[in-house]
Design a protein around this motif. Structure first.
Motif, PDB file in Angstrom:
ATOM      1  N   THR A 160       0.744  -1.116  -0.150  1.00  0.00           N
ATOM      2  CA  THR A 160      -0.070  -0.052   0.057  1.00  0.00           C
ATOM      3  C   THR A 160       0.885   1.224  -0.101  1.00  0.00           C
ATOM      4  N   ILE A 161       0.378   2.385  -0.447  1.00  0.00           N
ATOM      5  CA  ILE A 161       1.143   3.403  -0.324  1.00  0.00           C
ATOM      6  C   ILE A 161       0.218   4.551   0.504  1.00  0.00           C
ATOM      7  N   ALA A 162      -0.785   3.988   1.196  1.00  0.00           N
ATOM      8  CA  ALA A 162      -1.471   4.775   2.284  1.00  0.00           C
ATOM      9  C   ALA A 162      -0.828   5.401   3.197  1.00  0.00           C
ATOM     10  N   LYS A 163      -1.199   6.597   3.990  1.00  0.00           N
ATOM     11  CA  LYS A 163      -0.383   7.078   4.850  1.00  0.00           C
ATOM     12  C   LYS A 163      -1.392   7.738   5.595  1.00  0.00           C
ATOM     13  N   GLU A 164      -0.965   7.906   6.916  1.00  0.00           N
ATOM     14  CA  GLU A 164      -1.540   8.672   7.825  1.00  0.00           C
ATOM     15  C   GLU A 164      -2.449  10.015   7.310  1.00  0.00           C
ATOM     16  N   GLY A 165      -4.025  10.098   7.556  1.00  0.00           N
ATOM     17  CA  GLY A 165      -4.521  11.334   6.910  1.00  0.00           C
ATOM     18  C   GLY A 165      -5.185  11.059   5.903  1.00  0.00           C
TER      19      GLY A 165
END
Length: 146
Positions: A78-83
């Protein structure tokens, strides 16, 4: 211990079967300029994962008291990050509403009600935890007053 890539692929193909979208977020303000929440801005990517709804107590016990999350997402990459905002695509409001209501009932929905349905299907990324064979993403509800 190094986990072979072939094993990781088998796990991903077996367990990560839900479509999940990653969106960047933006601050939503009311007419007077007060911040009322976060909303979707731009779609970044889609990925396959496993969306698990868990109790806040379980998540805090397993991952830490400071995390206010209501679901766990596991995936192989994943490339998801906080926010960021995750949308559990299997719960898209159009599919959910069309399956629950007739055409006449859908016409009774106001724009605000439809926006609320959409917001209730969005989750804000609270933490991304890399593991040996997968990523664990802790997410919380995107509660926006509409």
């Amino acid at each position: 211990m190094k986990i072979p890539d072939e094993f990781k692929k088998i796990i991903a193909d077996t367990f990560y079967d839900k479509d999940i979208e990653i969106w960047s977020s933006e601050t939503i303000k009311d007419d007077e300029g007060a911040i009322i929440g976060n909303g979707k801005k731009d779609k970044i990517e889609e990925f396959k994962g496993n969306f698990q709804f868990a109790t806040r107590e379980y998540i805090q016990k397993e991952y830490g008291q400071e995390i206010e999350a209501s679901a766990i997402v596991t995936c192989d990459k994943t490339i998801a990050k906080e926010g960021d905002i995750l949308v559990y695509a299997d719960m898209k409001p159009s599919n959910l509403l069309l399956s629950r209501y007739s055409h006449e009932e859908l016409q009774q929905y106001t724009h605000k009600q439809l926006q609320k349905e959409i917001a209730e299907r969005e989750y804000i990324v609270k933490s991304v935890i890399p593991g040996d064979s997968h990523f664990t993403i802790l997410v919380g509800r995107n509660d926006v007053d509409v």
